[in-house]
Structures are given as structure tokens and as C-alpha cells.
Design a protein around this motif. Structure first.
Motif, mmCIF file in Angstrom:
data_model
loop_
_atom_site.group_PDB
_atom_site.id
_atom_site.type_symbol
_atom_site.label_atom_id
_atom_site.label_comp_id
_atom_site.label_asym_id
_atom_site.label_seq_id
_atom_site.Cartn_x
_atom_site.Cartn_y
_atom_site.Cartn_z
ATOM 1 N N LEU A 76 0.885 -1.173 0.000
ATOM 2 C CA LEU A 76 0.000 0.000 0.000
ATOM 3 C C LEU A 76 0.913 1.211 0.000
ATOM 4 N N ASN A 77 1.174 1.759 -1.155
ATOM 5 C CA ASN A 77 2.122 2.865 -1.196
ATOM 6 C C ASN A 77 1.649 4.041 -2.032
ATOM 7 N N ASP A 78 0.388 4.029 -2.433
ATOM 8 C CA ASP A 78 -0.051 5.124 -3.289
ATOM 9 C C ASP A 78 -1.146 5.968 -2.627
ATOM 10 N N GLY A 79 -1.391 5.740 -1.354
ATOM 11 C CA GLY A 79 -2.437 6.509 -0.685
ATOM 12 C C GLY A 79 -1.877 7.239 0.515
ATOM 13 N N PRO A 80 -2.756 7.633 1.443
ATOM 14 C CA PRO A 80 -2.296 8.296 2.664
ATOM 15 C C PRO A 80 -1.395 7.366 3.475
ATOM 16 N N SER A 81 -0.638 7.937 4.394
ATOM 17 C CA SER A 81 0.323 7.112 5.116
ATOM 18 C C SER A 81 -0.385 6.136 6.057
ATOM 19 N N ILE A 82 0.291 5.029 6.317
ATOM 20 C CA ILE A 82 -0.286 3.909 7.076
ATOM 21 C C ILE A 82 0.390 3.825 8.446
ATOM 22 N N GLN A 83 -0.390 3.432 9.445
ATOM 23 C CA GLN A 83 0.173 3.170 10.772
ATOM 24 C C GLN A 83 -0.464 1.904 11.329
ATOM 25 N N CYS A 84 0.156 1.346 12.334
ATOM 26 C CA CYS A 84 -0.421 0.299 13.186
ATOM 27 C C CYS A 84 -0.958 -0.929 12.443
ATOM 28 N N PRO A 85 -0.235 -1.562 11.539
ATOM 29 C CA PRO A 85 -0.804 -2.764 10.910
ATOM 30 C C PRO A 85 -0.904 -3.904 11.913
ATOM 31 N N ALA A 86 -1.973 -4.680 11.812
ATOM 32 C CA ALA A 86 -2.135 -5.827 12.721
ATOM 33 C C ALA A 86 -2.956 -6.903 12.029
ATOM 34 N N PHE A 87 -2.408 -8.139 11.964
ATOM 35 C CA PHE A 87 -3.154 -9.256 11.402
ATOM 36 C C PHE A 87 -4.228 -9.717 12.371
ATOM 37 N N SER A 88 -5.350 -10.172 11.814
ATOM 38 C CA SER A 88 -6.365 -10.811 12.655
ATOM 39 C C SER A 88 -5.782 -12.142 13.143
ATOM 40 N N PRO A 89 -6.329 -12.694 14.222
ATOM 41 C CA PRO A 89 -5.754 -13.929 14.777
ATOM 42 C C PRO A 89 -5.670 -15.068 13.760
ATOM 43 N N ASP A 90 -6.612 -15.141 12.816
ATOM 44 C CA ASP A 90 -6.547 -16.236 11.834
ATOM 45 C C ASP A 90 -5.719 -15.853 10.604
ATOM 46 N N GLY A 91 -5.188 -14.650 10.577
ATOM 47 C CA GLY A 91 -4.293 -14.246 9.502
ATOM 48 C C GLY A 91 -4.968 -13.870 8.202
ATOM 49 N N ARG A 92 -6.298 -13.904 8.157
ATOM 50 C CA ARG A 92 -6.983 -13.608 6.900
ATOM 51 C C ARG A 92 -7.067 -12.116 6.634
ATOM 52 N N LEU A 93 -7.134 -11.342 7.704
ATOM 53 C CA LEU A 93 -7.400 -9.917 7.562
ATOM 54 C C LEU A 93 -6.294 -9.082 8.172
ATOM 55 N N LEU A 94 -6.157 -7.888 7.633
ATOM 56 C CA LEU A 94 -5.157 -6.973 8.159
ATOM 57 C C LEU A 94 -5.876 -5.654 8.485
#
Lengths: 164, 304
Positions: free
Chosen positions: B116-134
Motif C-alpha cells: 500500500l504505497n499510493d495513498g495516505p500514510s499507514i500506521q499500526c498494521p495488525a493481522f487478525s488472529p486467523d491471519g486472513r485480515l489486516l
């Protein structure tokens, strides 16, 4: 800042020269009185010089100085309240603008705000600082600044309602 | 009786402030310089050298974790710090943020891919416990909490967007069905993936909040998802902080236990990279609202 903190008065002079206009504009907008604002700014810079060696994070100098200026404004207001020097209308609105009633009401409403509320409105509406910059300057999360700004504005509008 | 709400525009406020404004001038500058010229400065006392500061920061972070661990261990629990960057639970991926760009890399050693590098800046990424979602926070001026699904090629597909601002990073519930975060209004919100939002009342028994609920630093779920620990500040000055532990209920009178603490300076969390991270251990799985109250004798060292 480090040089000034080490006692280099020329370095301090450069710091003051670069910031004095911003400080006077902020203090006068908060206090509504040029003479009081000049006193507050003078006291703030003297205090900054004396205490500068104790500033631990030189990167926070502007935030620290801004806090001192606002605190000196608070002291001035306290003194003013004690001595009942409230005749501001003759000083305010003495610049280019015609003293229309809306502006006079708004000005009176602004006088009813707390110093911190005034400071936020001055930073945002007079100095046009974005919320993120204000947050960095004040050492608060962006969301908190937004919320306090919103509350300051609502306080101004409520005071204006009371004026009318 | 009708009440008319008065609205004043940005232009009116600016005009009023300009009318109050005076300019600095040379004479004031000279007065200040003359007043400070021979004025002695106060001594600095002991100050850390720049090379000591990294060590002190590390020490402060250790003390912070130790203080939180101590507080919770007194109630028979321990603390597990969360790793960051965030590994995908399947063990295949790591996400991290560099300069506001979200990167994804796999553990086989490939080059990190900016996803994700073409939009506003990103902070705090976190995977859901099952790893399907971010989940992550997008944007700085008008931050939003966003949840995406990552396809096999790492291409994100947006699932949910919440425009309540942000004051703390979003935290997944243990079952991966909800996200908790403090919105820009300083309130703790719990969002389900279906888009349902609940305001989470952070108040002790009796429903009286000890703090002005603005300035939430961070929060964490209990491992069974039945409650939450919230770390926040109180009042306009931000000089007092609270650790609050509450059962997850959405009524206004949520039973909570409050640990009160005081720190001496302003809000310590102006940078998201220094947010403290309260965490609950698995041994607290059956814990709901604890009746034990622990008073911290001082704010964790890294806040001072």
C-alpha cells in the motif's frame, strides 16, 4: 538551542529574533491588549533564557517556549482580573477593521474562554497551523487536539449565544 | 422556548483574532536582549548525554513493561509483550510500516513488497488472529481504521472502513471478529466486521468515570475476549493517567477496576511509535472484572 542553553547569548538572540513576532501575535490575540502581550512575551523570553539549560529535549524548544508564553498570558489575565482592568474595547478593534457589532460580540465571547481554549483557536485560525502540527507542538495525540479544538469552538459559540 | 444555536465561520474567527493582534518589533527584541544579557541561567543539574539517551529509553521501556507486569501480576497474571512488526499467524508473512508505506515480506527471504504505497500514510498494521485480515490506520489529517483481506498475491481487498478518527491502534479481539480502538473523540469503540459499532464505556463500578475520557494511549483484550485493559489520561492537562480493566459490556455502567497513576509531564504519546502496549496473559483467560484494585505508586518510568 544547545548553544543558547550553554550560555551563548548571541545564539539566544537569534532564537528570539526568529520567534518574537509569532509570540507577540499569539499573546496579543489571546489577551486582546498589546501592552499586556508585550509584557507577557518579555517575561516569557526572560524565563526561557534563565531555564533553558534545564530543557532536556532541545527538539521540543518551540513547544516549550509556546507553553511559557501561554502561561505568562495566564498570569497576566490573573493579575488583570485582580485589578479589574477590563476596559479592553478601546484597545481591541483599533486596527483596519470597522468595529461592527458582530465582531464586537465575537470578541467579547472570546474573552469568556479559558486561556488554553484561546490558544488552540489562535494557533489554528490565526497562525493556520494544521491539526497534526498543533499536536506535535502541544505534545498531544491528533485526535485529542481535534476534540479540544471542537470544544473550544463550541465554547466560543456558546459564549456568543450568551452575549446575544 | 426555542434556542437558536449561533454558528461562527472560520473567516469570522480569523477576522476577530487579526483585529486583536499586534506585531513584534525591534524595540521589544532589544528590551528582551538587554534584560537577559547579564541574567544568570539556572544550572542544568544532571542531564543525560545524547549517547546515554538510547540506553535510558531502553531502560525506561523495560521499566514500563515491568510496571505493567507488576500491576497485573499482583492480580495473579503476567504480561506478554506483542511483537512488532506483525507476523502473519500462518507464519508466512510479516507486515511492517516504513515511512508511512506498508510492506509485506515473506519469511523465505524475498524482497519486501510495498503493498500500500499510493495513498495516505499507514500506521499500526495488525493481522487478525486467523491471519486472513489486516487492520491498520490510514491517513494523518483524517485518520480512518481500515480492514483489508490479503489475497495470495498480497493484493489487499477492502472489507471495512471506519471514519471515527483514531487515538490508539486498532486491536483485534481474540476471536478475530471485532476490533477495538480509541476514536478521535477519545472514546473506546468496538467494531464488528459486519460494520456494527459499539461505544465501550470505560468507567469503574457505579458508572462514574474518574477521567476525562480523552487521551487514550492504548488498549488490549483479555485472552478470552471478555474484557479489556485501557491505558489513558485524565483532565485537560493530561497529568494523570489511568489503567482501567473492564468487562466487555456496552451499557453505560460497565464494571471496571481502575489503577490510578500520576505522571509529571504532558501526554507521553505524541508519537505512535512510543505508545505503551498493555497485554493480557493467557492465564487471565477466565478473568472478567477483577475486584482487586492495585494502586500504582508512580507512573511507569518511561512516562516520567
Amino acid at each position: 538551542v544547545e548553544l543558547a542553553g550553554g550560555g551563548d547569548h548571541d545564539a539566544f538572540a537569534s532564537l528570539v529574533e526568529a520567534r518574537i513576532d509569532h509570540a507577540v501575535r499569539t499573546a496579543s490575540a489571546i489577551l486582546g491588549n498589546e501592552a499586556d502581550a508585550r509584557d507577557a512575551v518579555q517575561e516569557a523570553f526572560v524565563s526561557a533564557w534563565v531555564n533553558l539549560p534545564r530543557l532536556r529535549d532541545v527538539g521540543r524548544f518551540d513547544a516549550w517556549l509556546s507553553r511559557i508564553v501561554v502561561n505568562r498570558c495566564r498570569d497576566v489575565l490573573r493579575r488583570r482580573r485582580r485589578s479589574r482592568e477590563l476596559a479592553l474595547d478601546s484597545v481591541i478593534l483599533s486596527h483596519d477593521l470597522e468595529p461592527d457589532s458582530d465582531l464586537t460580540d465575537l470578541n467579547a465571547a472570546f474573552e469568556a474562554l479559558e486561556i488554553d481554549e484561546r490558544h488552540l483557536l489562535v494557533l489554528h485560525h490565526l497562525h493556520h497551523q494544521p491539526v497534526a502540527e498543533m499536536a506535535a507542538r502541544l505534545g498531544m495525540p491528533v485526535g485529542t487536539v481535534k476534540w479540544r479544538l471542537y470544544r473550544a469552538r463550541r465554547a466560543l459559540e456558546r459564549a456568543l449565544e450568551a452575549e446575544r | 422556548m426555542s434556542v437558536t444555536r449561533v454558528h461562527c465561520s472560520d473567516e469570522q474567527i480569523e477576522q476577530m483574532l487579526r483585529a486583536r493582534c499586534a506585531e513584534g518589533d525591534r524595540s521589544l527584541l532589544e528590551v528582551i536582549l538587554a534584560a537577559t544579557k547579564d541574567q544568570p541561567q539556572r544550572s542544568a543539574g544532571w542531564l543525560p548525554r545524547p549517547e546515554d539517551r538510547r540506553l535510558l529509553t531502553l531502560l525506561a521501556a523495560t521499566l514500563l513493561l515491568a510496571a505493567l507486569a507488576g500491576a497485573i501480576a499482583l492480580a495473579g497474571r503476567t504480561v506478554i509483550p506483542a511483537p512488532e512488526p506483525q507476523p502473519g499467524p500462518e507464519g508466512g508473512w510479516i507486515v511492517y510500516v516504513d515511512n508511512g508505506v506498508l510492506y509485506l515480506t515473506d519469511l523465505s527471504g524475498g524482497e519486501p513488497e510495498p503493498i500500500l504505497n499510493d495513498g495516505p500514510s499507514i500506521q499500526c498494521p495488525a493481522f487478525s488472529p486467523d491471519g486472513r485480515l489486516l487492520a491498520y490506520v490510514e491517513g494523518e489529517q483524517e485518520p480512518e481504521v481500515v480492514v483489508v483481506a490479503l489475497g495470495v498475491d498480497g493484493v489487499p481487498e477492502e472489507q471495512l472502513r471506519i471514519d471515527l478518527g483514531y487515538e490508539s491502534c486498532p486491536r483485534w479481539s481474540p476471536d478475530g471478529r471485532s476490533l477495538a480502538f480509541a476514536g478521535g473523540d477519545g472514546q473506546v469503540w468496538v467494531a464488528s466486521l459486519s460494520g456494527e459499532m459499539h461505544k465501550f464505556a470505560v468507567c469503574p463500578r457505579g458508572g462514574v468515570c474518574p477521567w476525562n475520557p480523552m487521551g487514550v494511549f492504548d488498549l488490549a483484550w483479555t485472552y478470552d475476549g471478555s474484557g479489556m485493559v485501557v491505558l489513558g489520561t485524565t483532565g485537560l492537562t493530561g497529568k494523570e493517567g489511568y489503567v482501567v480493566w473492564c468487562r466487555l459490556r456496552t451499557e453505560t455502567r460497565a464494571p471496571c477496576t481502575t489503577w490510578r497513576a500520576t505522571h509529571r509531564r504532558g501526554n507521553p504519546c505524541s508519537s505512535s511509535s512510543h505508545r505503551p502496549l498493555p497485554r493480557m496473559s493467557r492465564s487471565s483467560a477466565s478473568a472478567s472484572a477483577a475486584s482487586t484494585t492495585v494502586r500504582l505508586s508512580s507512573w511507569p518510568a518511561s512516562f516520567a
